[in-house]
Scaffold this motif. Structure first.
Motif, PDB file in Angstrom:
ATOM      1  N   GLY A 233       0.791  -1.226   0.000  1.00 13.21           N
ATOM      2  CA  GLY A 233       0.000   0.000   0.000  1.00 13.21           C
ATOM      3  C   GLY A 233       0.822   1.274   0.000  1.00 13.21           C
TER       4      GLY A 233
ATOM      5  N   ASP B 274      -7.373   6.862  -3.533  1.00 16.99           N
ATOM      6  CA  ASP B 274      -7.646   5.961  -2.417  1.00 16.99           C
ATOM      7  C   ASP B 274      -7.031   6.548  -1.139  1.00 16.99           C
ATOM      8  OD1 ASP B 274      -7.471   3.883  -0.472  1.00 16.99           O
ATOM      9  OD2 ASP B 274      -7.450   2.361  -2.043  1.00 16.99           O
TER      10      ASP B 274
ATOM     11  N   ASP C  95      -6.427   5.214   1.678  1.00 19.57           N
ATOM     12  CA  ASP C  95      -5.480   4.313   2.347  1.00 19.57           C
ATOM     13  C   ASP C  95      -4.089   4.388   1.724  1.00 19.57           C
ATOM     14  OD1 ASP C  95      -7.423   3.419   4.114  1.00 19.57           O
ATOM     15  OD2 ASP C  95      -7.914   1.645   2.923  1.00 19.57           O
TER      16      ASP C  95
ATOM     17  N   SER D  18     -11.268   0.760  -4.411  1.00 20.63           N
ATOM     18  CA  SER D  18     -10.122   0.996  -3.543  1.00 20.63           C
ATOM     19  C   SER D  18      -9.205  -0.226  -3.528  1.00 20.63           C
ATOM     20  CB  SER D  18     -10.595   1.284  -2.114  1.00 20.63           C
ATOM     21  OG  SER D  18     -11.155   0.102  -1.552  1.00 20.63           O
TER      22      SER D  18
ATOM     23  N   ARG E 255      -8.311  -1.761  -0.871  1.00 18.33           N
ATOM     24  CA  ARG E 255      -8.938  -2.686   0.085  1.00 18.33           C
ATOM     25  C   ARG E 255      -9.999  -3.550  -0.600  1.00 18.33           C
ATOM     26  NH1 ARG E 255     -10.480  -0.147   5.756  1.00 18.33           N
ATOM     27  NH2 ARG E 255      -8.478   0.747   5.200  1.00 18.33           N
TER      28      ARG E 255
END
Length: 188
Positions: free
Chosen positions: A96, A150, A152, A173, A175
């Motif tokens: 990420g 996104d 995150d 996203s 996730r």
């Protein structure tokens, strides 16, 4: 050629040696021998080129799933881009995380992005041409994308995108993708 590791292991900035004189300049944009000496072993099979007419055009964040995932070597041959790689390998200590590098016709930098990373870029000027090599063929059935914004991942784009494809506007996203379809595994 100068190869500089970014904060993401495997993603490197390549700065070719440029030879100039009264006629102009010359550089090697790719040398398998020099890349292998720098620890990058890849066999490219496809060259791609894109053109974006307007500053603020965003393309990404894109990837190809296994078995058709791709490593890429990108450069801007006209104009300038902010090029981004995001680690999407399950189990990676950098999962990420992202890195961004400005690539331009003037600085002649290139960005090598290994397999298991999403990729995208934002044009910083009008009339941008990007060329990149890929080590696997494009396969529409393996094509995927993640939201450019996104929260995150939180890429710090240098300006707000103004032009996006419908596909990129509707991207899920990281996730959501990880829960349903990502098949990249970190191998240390």
């Amino acid at each position: 050629m100068k190869v500089t590791e970014t904060k993401l292991k495997g993603v490197v900035v390549v700065e070719p040696q440029v030879f100039g004189d009264a006629r102009g300049w010359f550089m090697e944009s790719w040398s398998q021998r020099k890349m292998e000496a720098a620890g990058i072993h890849v066999d490219f099979v496809q060259d791609n080129q894109s053109y974006s007419a307007e500053k603020g055009t965003l393309r990404g964040l894109h990837y190809q799933l296994n078995p058709m995932c791709q490593a890429k070597l990108l450069r801007a041959t006209r104009g300038a881009i902010f090029d981004v790689a995001v680690d999407i390998r399950k189990g990676s200590p950098q999962y990420g995380e992202w890195v961004g590098v400005e690539l331009s016709a003037e600085n002649k930098r290139q960005l090598f992005i290994p397999r298991g990373f999403a990729h995208g870029f934002l044009t910083l000027t009008d009339d941008v041409e990007v060329q990149y090599k890929a080590d696997n063929y494009y396969a529409p059935e393996c094509d995927g994308n993640i939201r450019w914004d996104d929260p995150d991942i939180a890429v710090a784009w240098p300006l707000a995108p103004t032009i996006l494809s419908e596909k990129d506007q509707k991207a899920p996203s990281l996730r959501e993708r990880a829960a349903t379809s990502l098949n990249f595994v970190y191998e240390g």
